[in-house]
Design a protein around this motif. Structure first.
Motif, short mmCIF file in Angstrom:
data_model
loop_
_atom_site.label_atom_id
_atom_site.label_comp_id
_atom_site.label_asym_id
_atom_site.label_seq_id
_atom_site.Cartn_x
_atom_site.Cartn_y
_atom_site.Cartn_z
N GLN A 150 1.14 0.68 -45.95
CA GLN A 150 -0.09 0.23 -46.27
C GLN A 150 -0.79 0.08 -45.09
O GLN A 150 -2.26 -0.29 -44.99
N VAL A 151 -0.20 -0.01 -43.88
CA VAL A 151 -0.97 -0.18 -42.60
C VAL A 151 -0.61 0.89 -41.73
O VAL A 151 0.30 1.86 -42.00
N THR A 152 -1.63 1.21 -40.68
CA THR A 152 -1.28 2.29 -39.78
C THR A 152 0.05 2.27 -38.97
O THR A 152 0.33 1.23 -38.52
N PRO A 153 0.44 3.41 -38.71
CA PRO A 153 1.47 3.57 -37.76
C PRO A 153 1.02 3.51 -36.34
O PRO A 153 1.81 3.76 -35.42
N GLY A 154 -0.36 3.52 -36.16
CA GLY A 154 -1.02 3.75 -34.94
C GLY A 154 -1.45 4.90 -34.74
O GLY A 154 -1.17 6.05 -35.49
N GLY A 155 -2.34 5.06 -33.75
CA GLY A 155 -2.69 6.57 -33.17
C GLY A 155 -3.02 6.43 -31.86
O GLY A 155 -3.38 5.50 -31.13
N SER A 156 -3.29 7.76 -31.20
CA SER A 156 -3.13 9.04 -31.88
C SER A 156 -1.56 9.41 -32.11
O SER A 156 -1.28 10.14 -32.85
N SER A 157 -0.57 8.79 -31.21
CA SER A 157 0.64 9.12 -31.20
C SER A 157 1.63 8.57 -32.27
O SER A 157 2.61 8.19 -32.33
N GLY A 158 0.87 8.32 -33.45
CA GLY A 158 1.67 7.68 -34.47
C GLY A 158 2.94 8.33 -34.87
O GLY A 158 3.73 7.84 -35.48
N GLY A 159 2.94 9.54 -35.10
CA GLY A 159 3.98 10.45 -35.36
C GLY A 159 5.21 9.98 -34.50
O GLY A 159 6.30 10.02 -34.95
N ALA A 160 4.96 9.87 -33.12
CA ALA A 160 6.13 9.47 -32.14
C ALA A 160 6.64 8.36 -32.54
O ALA A 160 7.80 8.07 -32.16
N ALA A 161 5.86 7.36 -32.52
CA ALA A 161 6.05 6.04 -32.62
C ALA A 161 7.04 5.76 -33.99
O ALA A 161 7.87 5.10 -34.07
N ALA A 162 6.57 6.49 -35.17
CA ALA A 162 7.34 6.38 -36.43
C ALA A 162 8.57 6.99 -36.45
O ALA A 162 9.58 6.76 -36.73
N ALA A 163 8.52 8.23 -35.56
CA ALA A 163 9.83 8.91 -35.28
C ALA A 163 10.98 8.13 -34.61
O ALA A 163 12.05 7.94 -35.11
N VAL A 164 10.68 7.61 -33.65
CA VAL A 164 11.52 6.74 -32.80
C VAL A 164 12.01 5.42 -33.45
O VAL A 164 13.12 5.20 -33.38
N ALA A 165 10.87 4.63 -34.27
CA ALA A 165 11.35 3.55 -34.93
C ALA A 165 12.20 3.87 -36.04
O ALA A 165 13.20 2.74 -36.22
N SER A 166 12.34 4.79 -36.71
CA SER A 166 13.05 5.11 -37.71
C SER A 166 14.42 5.98 -37.42
O SER A 166 15.16 6.35 -38.15
N GLY A 167 14.62 6.24 -36.00
CA GLY A 167 15.92 6.92 -35.77
C GLY A 167 15.83 8.27 -35.74
O GLY A 167 16.78 8.82 -35.45
N MET A 168 14.66 8.95 -35.61
CA MET A 168 14.70 10.55 -35.52
C MET A 168 14.80 11.13 -34.27
O MET A 168 14.90 12.29 -34.01
N GLY A 169 14.95 10.13 -33.14
CA GLY A 169 15.16 10.59 -31.68
C GLY A 169 14.86 9.21 -30.82
O GLY A 169 13.87 8.52 -31.02
N PRO A 170 15.68 9.28 -29.69
CA PRO A 170 15.34 8.09 -28.83
C PRO A 170 14.19 8.17 -27.88
O PRO A 170 13.91 7.13 -27.39
N ILE A 171 13.83 9.40 -27.87
CA ILE A 171 12.44 9.33 -26.92
C ILE A 171 11.56 10.40 -27.70
O ILE A 171 11.94 11.62 -28.16
N ALA A 172 10.16 9.98 -27.57
CA ALA A 172 9.03 10.67 -28.31
C ALA A 172 8.13 10.66 -27.26
O ALA A 172 7.64 9.74 -26.58
#
Length: 468
Positions: A150-172
């Motif tokens: 219900q809240v923003t993951p941030g922007g504009s690099s929101g995909g990068a932050a959400a990926a790192v936070a959830s374990g999709m890669g250690p560096i975005a």
């Protein structure tokens, strides 16, 4: 090893790959399995490069088997934002009309990561034209905050932050024109480093024209990670020079120790309105942690702070009217067109004298901040004066958009000056991550990182403990 490879930070993973305790294929397979598990729900990566990443990992293992020297990120999975060139992939920027804009060559930051041995497993989502603090577009859809949709993951690099936070890669990879690395890192509870303008080379071969002037002075490429050590490692790789960017500066990454103990300025009170209590609490905890680590912390407001934030908007608006408005109005989705219209409303278009005067005033303010950093080499301040925004809060009304710009002034004031900034998580409040921002003078990312590690150690926070 007790953890799966996808749970390891880049520094740990690279070390285990070099000693052949983990193969590159195992590292990539683990990351891809995690992506397949969580990405359908979060939509952080609209493009996942299964076949390409596995083929590159197999070749990386063959290189390692030959016993040749390898780069510091050899075999480490990384992800790249959709607005930067990756050879053979589309640089669509979340814009439907650009979905067939295929890059022939890597952007410098991508080439640097590849030379260091990093393996690209996917592309990070971003808002159309990367002009919102939310991550949603008509081409790829919405990225969700893994803590709370219900809240923003941030922007504009929101995909990068959400990926790192959830374990999709250690560096975005991300970029930051007005907070686009630091804001999503804070919103998702990870580390985000905005380097000094000129530190990391930048150019997109898919762009018809060179970057507009405000972009040259303010926009940067940088990493989002789960640890300060990984941010330091990623910066060392990304900051390698490239002749395609004549604005790149070969500044050192480390400097001789300065006067000790380190003096830190604490800026916790907005001059115009009260900030969220969680922001104040996070700053006060961080200040005490720095004191406990041997720093001297004094509450001081940086010079011309609000004027710096307002000047960011003025310079950006005048530049975008000339260099971005037609494309945004013609190709942008409804959300970015609405927000962009409100962005341009204030101040109205100015005369040439006013435009040139803004750049002159920028130097005056930059000099004042440079002198400020002589007495207080590190500035501890918020990322945002508010908590994470509800989804699409910027589209609610023009008045709300204006208030949000004030709340984001710690991001825009520092971006206007081209300064480095580090977003560091500090804990959790009400089910959402909290964090602070550390700033320093130009090319002193080392000071931000050193202070960030003091806070990181004291906080004892790990995003994967909560999101794994």
């Amino acid at each position: 090893m007790n953890n799966s490879p996808w749970q390891l930070n880049a520094t740990e993973l690279a070390g285990l790959i070099r000693t052949k305790e983990i193969s590159c294929v195992e590292a990539v397979e683990s990351a891809l399995a995690r992506i397949d598990e969580v990405n359908p729900r979060i939509n952080a990566l609209p493009v996942v490069l299964h076949e390409q990443a596995l083929a590159a990992a197999a070749e990386a293992d063959r290189v390692l088997a030959r016993g040749v020297a390898v780069g510091p990120l050899h075999g480490v999975p990384v992800t790249i934002k959709v607005n930067v060139d990756v050879a053979g992939g589309a640089t669509d920027g979340g814009i439907t009309a650009l979905k067939e804009l295929v890059a022939e060559t890597d952007a410098p930051v991508v080439a640097n990561l590849r030379r260091a041995g990093a393996l690209i497993v996917g592309r990070n989502n971003a808002p159309s034209f990367s002009l919102r603090w939310f991550t949603d577009n008509d081409l790829h859809g919405r990225t969700l905050n893994p803590w709370n949709p219900q809240v923003t993951p941030g922007g504009s690099s929101g995909g990068a932050a959400a990926a790192v936070a959830s374990g999709m890669g250690p560096i975005a990879h991300g970029n930051d024109y007005g907070g686009s690395i630091r804001h999503p890192a804070w919103a998702c509870g990870v580390v985000g480093l905005r380097p000094t303008a000129g530190r990391v080379p930048a150019v997109n071969g898919t762009s018809k024209d060179d970057r507009i002037l405000s972009n040259q002075l303010m926009s940067v490429q940088g990493p989002l990670t789960r640890s300060v050590a990984d941010a330091r490692l990623a910066l060392s790789v990304m900051a390698e020079g490239d002749p395609r960017d004549p604005l790149w500066v070969p500044a050192p990454l480390e400097y001789a120790p300065g006067v000790q103990p380190l003096k830190v300025a604490l800026f916790k009170k907005h001059p115009a309105f009260a900030s969220d209590p969680s922001v104040i609490a996070s700053l006060e905890r961080s200040a005490q942690w720095l004191i406990d680590a041997g720093c001297i912390v004094e509450e001081v407001e940086p010079p011309h702070f609000e004027e710096a934030a307002q000047l960011w908007r003025e310079m950006l608006n005048d530049d975008l009217r000339r260099g971005g408005k037609p494309a945004i109005e013609a190709l942008g989705d409804e959300a970015v067109r609405t927000v962009f219209g409100w962005q341009l409303a204030t101040p109205p278009a100015g005369s040439a004298d006013r435009v040139l005067g803004a750049y002159q005033r920028r130097l005056t303010i930059a000099r004042a901040w440079s002198l400020f950093f002589v007495d207080h080499p590190v500035l501890l301040m918020p990322v945002s004066w508010s908590k994470q925004f509800p989804i699409d809060e910027d589209r609610r009304s023009a008045d709300r958009f204006e208030q949000m710009l004030l709340e984001q002034s710690p991001l825009t004031a520092t971006a206007m000056l081209g300064l480095p900034g580090l977003s560091v998580p500090t804990g959790i409040d009400g089910g959402l991550p909290t964090g602070v921002q550390l700033c320093a003078s130009r090319y002193r990312e080392d000071l931000c990182l050193a202070a960030g590690e003091m806070i990181e150690r004291a906080a004892g926070y790990s995003v994967l403990k909560h999101l794994a």
